[in-house]
Write a protein that holds these residues in place. Structure first.
Motif, mmCIF file in Angstrom:
data_model
loop_
_atom_site.group_PDB
_atom_site.id
_atom_site.type_symbol
_atom_site.label_atom_id
_atom_site.label_comp_id
_atom_site.label_asym_id
_atom_site.label_seq_id
_atom_site.Cartn_x
_atom_site.Cartn_y
_atom_site.Cartn_z
ATOM 1 N N ILE A 178 -6.346 1.947 12.949
ATOM 2 C CA ILE A 178 -6.724 3.001 12.173
ATOM 3 C C ILE A 178 -6.332 2.803 10.794
ATOM 4 C CG2 ILE A 178 -6.595 5.554 11.774
ATOM 5 C CD1 ILE A 178 -6.272 5.830 14.926
ATOM 6 N N MET A 179 -5.104 2.430 10.245
ATOM 7 C CA MET A 179 -4.480 2.201 9.202
ATOM 8 C C MET A 179 -5.311 1.286 8.678
ATOM 9 S SD MET A 179 -2.658 3.758 6.938
ATOM 10 C CE MET A 179 -1.766 4.970 8.220
ATOM 11 N N ARG A 180 -5.626 0.027 9.138
ATOM 12 C CA ARG A 180 -5.957 -1.132 8.715
ATOM 13 C C ARG A 180 -7.450 -0.950 8.043
ATOM 14 N NH1 ARG A 180 -9.797 -4.631 11.030
ATOM 15 N NH2 ARG A 180 -9.994 -6.749 10.140
ATOM 16 N N SER A 181 -8.291 -0.040 8.886
ATOM 17 C CA SER A 181 -9.423 0.133 8.425
ATOM 18 C C SER A 181 -9.594 1.038 7.092
ATOM 19 C CB SER A 181 -10.278 0.826 9.400
ATOM 20 O OG SER A 181 -9.640 1.784 9.847
ATOM 21 N N ILE A 182 -8.394 2.003 7.008
ATOM 22 C CA ILE A 182 -8.402 3.066 5.980
ATOM 23 C C ILE A 182 -7.980 2.071 4.762
ATOM 24 C CG2 ILE A 182 -7.343 4.863 4.959
ATOM 25 C CD1 ILE A 182 -7.043 6.009 8.125
ATOM 26 N N VAL A 183 -6.850 1.229 4.761
ATOM 27 C CA VAL A 183 -6.236 0.565 3.619
ATOM 28 C C VAL A 183 -7.437 -0.534 3.149
ATOM 29 C CG1 VAL A 183 -4.496 -1.177 3.010
ATOM 30 C CG2 VAL A 183 -4.128 0.853 4.485
ATOM 31 N N MET A 184 -8.211 -1.040 4.016
ATOM 32 C CA MET A 184 -9.145 -1.902 3.574
ATOM 33 C C MET A 184 -10.010 -1.372 2.480
ATOM 34 S SD MET A 184 -9.946 -4.426 7.034
ATOM 35 C CE MET A 184 -11.034 -5.369 6.130
ATOM 36 N N THR A 185 -10.466 0.154 3.053
ATOM 37 C CA THR A 185 -11.448 0.727 1.875
ATOM 38 C C THR A 185 -10.591 1.088 0.637
ATOM 39 O OG1 THR A 185 -12.752 1.578 3.872
ATOM 40 C CG2 THR A 185 -12.821 2.670 1.883
ATOM 41 N N GLU A 186 -9.298 1.530 0.930
ATOM 42 C CA GLU A 186 -8.509 2.231 -0.366
ATOM 43 C C GLU A 186 -8.102 0.972 -1.211
ATOM 44 O OE1 GLU A 186 -7.708 5.403 -1.296
ATOM 45 O OE2 GLU A 186 -8.983 5.986 0.236
ATOM 46 N N ARG A 187 -8.141 -0.059 -0.844
ATOM 47 C CA ARG A 187 -7.466 -1.254 -1.799
ATOM 48 C C ARG A 187 -8.521 -1.619 -2.667
ATOM 49 N NH1 ARG A 187 -7.424 -6.668 2.261
ATOM 50 N NH2 ARG A 187 -9.808 -6.792 2.127
ATOM 51 N N GLN A 188 -9.768 -1.271 -2.483
ATOM 52 C CA GLN A 188 -10.840 -1.682 -3.396
ATOM 53 C C GLN A 188 -11.032 -0.435 -4.406
ATOM 54 O OE1 GLN A 188 -12.356 -4.386 -3.240
ATOM 55 N NE2 GLN A 188 -11.314 -4.994 -1.284
ATOM 56 N N ARG A 189 -10.171 0.727 -4.346
ATOM 57 C CA ARG A 189 -10.354 1.916 -5.226
ATOM 58 C C ARG A 189 -9.765 1.398 -6.687
ATOM 59 N NH1 ARG A 189 -13.285 6.454 -3.196
ATOM 60 N NH2 ARG A 189 -12.499 6.654 -1.011
ATOM 61 N N GLU A 190 -10.265 1.961 -7.630
ATOM 62 C CA GLU A 190 -10.035 1.672 -8.783
ATOM 63 C C GLU A 190 -8.550 1.973 -9.406
ATOM 64 O OE1 GLU A 190 -11.577 0.308 -10.993
ATOM 65 O OE2 GLU A 190 -13.532 -0.069 -10.068
ATOM 66 N N ARG A 244 5.294 -1.880 -3.958
ATOM 67 C CA ARG A 244 5.386 -0.693 -4.738
ATOM 68 C C ARG A 244 4.151 0.116 -4.636
ATOM 69 N NH1 ARG A 244 8.141 1.608 -8.818
ATOM 70 N NH2 ARG A 244 6.961 3.239 -10.315
ATOM 71 N N ILE A 245 3.003 -0.716 -4.530
ATOM 72 C CA ILE A 245 1.704 0.131 -4.579
ATOM 73 C C ILE A 245 1.482 0.664 -3.175
ATOM 74 C CG2 ILE A 245 -0.950 -0.328 -4.590
ATOM 75 C CD1 ILE A 245 -0.622 -2.471 -6.735
ATOM 76 N N ILE A 246 1.697 -0.173 -2.058
ATOM 77 C CA ILE A 246 1.766 0.442 -0.682
ATOM 78 C C ILE A 246 2.811 1.672 -0.612
ATOM 79 C CG2 ILE A 246 2.404 -0.110 1.558
ATOM 80 C CD1 ILE A 246 1.509 -3.128 1.017
ATOM 81 N N LEU A 247 3.796 1.754 -1.008
ATOM 82 C CA LEU A 247 4.992 2.772 -0.803
ATOM 83 C C LEU A 247 4.657 3.740 -1.713
ATOM 84 C CD1 LEU A 247 8.102 0.528 -0.600
ATOM 85 C CD2 LEU A 247 6.881 1.609 1.401
ATOM 86 N N THR A 248 4.276 3.657 -3.076
ATOM 87 C CA THR A 248 4.111 4.832 -3.748
ATOM 88 C C THR A 248 2.922 5.515 -3.836
ATOM 89 O OG1 THR A 248 3.869 3.329 -5.651
ATOM 90 C CG2 THR A 248 6.045 3.993 -5.232
ATOM 91 N N LEU A 249 1.741 4.643 -3.548
ATOM 92 C CA LEU A 249 0.277 5.014 -3.609
ATOM 93 C C LEU A 249 -0.309 5.199 -2.444
ATOM 94 C CD1 LEU A 249 -0.992 3.014 -6.480
ATOM 95 C CD2 LEU A 249 -0.373 5.261 -6.699
ATOM 96 N N LEU A 250 -0.175 4.309 -1.650
ATOM 97 C CA LEU A 250 -0.865 4.326 -0.220
ATOM 98 C C LEU A 250 -0.263 5.059 0.936
ATOM 99 C CD1 LEU A 250 -2.333 0.626 0.007
ATOM 100 C CD2 LEU A 250 -3.431 2.543 -0.969
#
Length: 305
Positions: free
Chosen positions: A182-194, A208-214
């Motif tokens: 589940i998390m993999r599919s969501i993160v694959m979409t979110e990592r393309q966000r601006e 830092r991106i993973i811990l503070t944003l995702l």
């Protein structure tokens, strides 16, 4: 340089996430099933926290004189001191059931916490980095999914001492692949966000991106889904206890109490029935709350997207 819209900034995305979480809770609370489940769960939690301490009854203490007392007003032998009766060696069934509920719920919540940590961590790593990292993690996920949970638990606990930490670890490890996918599919979409691209251009590290944003953005919806898994873990813990691979006597848990009582079903049915009733009520309350949260999440998920 990436152009970031107002709705695609980190603060905006976190605000949207908090808004969605609050809407899910608000909509779930309006459902009758949520209210009924929450009331049942709160009553059980209060009884579990208060009665064993107030009564002063030791759930492991034997009292041969009080052996096989029936519940109140049932049969010739009963006592106000033991409203749900006693077992084959005189231990109070109400206290034992409530203490068993403590251990069962503790193991259920702890197992789900381990599952969430492992599954979400590996899922985020696989979805964010992709490539060989994703391939290795997904192959591990496939291998884990090929082994039924109960078979893995029996195999591990059968050759080691089934302590509470060991049970929590085994149950937690056996269920992480679902959350990883589940998390993999969501993160694959979110990592393309601006906002992720902008953070990279701003010099933020991947960690830092993973811990503070995702994590703050993606974890709340998963937590709502995990509520139902607490009930599932409690069932598996009870199965292991019934098979003698759960928490070991004299510590009372639903599984070992029911296992002890199965020999007395004809003349002392309450020994196995009472913990079963408490387990059923607890699972019903958790499922009502979890199902309400899941339906609320699904109903607004499309609009939030």
């Amino acid at each position: 340089m990436a152009v970031i819209t107002t709705s695609d900034t980190p603060l905006a995305r976190k605000a949207i996430s908090r808004s969605i979480a609050s809407r899910i809770i608000h909509r779930a609370m309006s459902a009758p099933g949520f209210k009924v489940g929450l009331i049942i769960f709160c009553l059980l939690a209060l009884a579990t926290a208060i009665y064993p301490e107030v009564s002063g009854i030791d759930p492991t203490k034997m009292d041969v004189k009080a052996r096989l007392f029936g519940p109140l007003f049932i049969g010739e032998k009963w006592s106000w001191m033991h409203p749900l009766g006693t077992d084959q060696i005189g231990r109070d069934m109400l206290v034992r059931s409530l203490v068993g509920l403590r251990y069962s719920f503790l193991i259920g919540v702890s197992s789900v916490a381990v599952t969430l940590f492992i599954g979400c961590t590996l899922g985020m790593i696989a979805g964010y980095f992709g490539g060989r990292t994703d391939t290795v993690i997904m192959r591990l996920t496939d291998a884990q999914l090929s082994i039924p949970m109960i078979i893995l638990a029996i195999a591990v606990l059968g050759v080691s001492r089934p302590t509470i930490p060991a049970i929590v670890l085994v149950l937690g490890i056996s269920s992480w692949p679902i959350y990883a996918r589940i998390m993999r599919s969501i993160v694959m979409t979110e990592r393309q966000r601006e906002y992720v691209r902008a953070a990279k251009l701003g010099g933020s590290t991947d960690v830092r991106i993973i811990l503070t944003l995702l994590v703050p953005l993606l974890l709340p919806p998963v937590l709502f889904t995990s509520v139902l898994d607490v009930a599932r873990m409690m069932i598996f813990e009870s199965i292991l206890g019934f098979l003698g691979l759960g928490v070991q006597p004299p510590t009372p848990t639903f599984g070992n109490i029911i296992a002890d009582g199965r020999k007395y079903l004809l003349n002392a049915w309450w020994i196995a029935t009472m913990p079963g009733v408490f387990l059923g009520l607890t699972l019903t309350s958790i499922n009502l709350v979890g199902a309400s949260l899941e339906r609320a999440r699904n109903s607004i998920h499309g609009g939030a997207e």
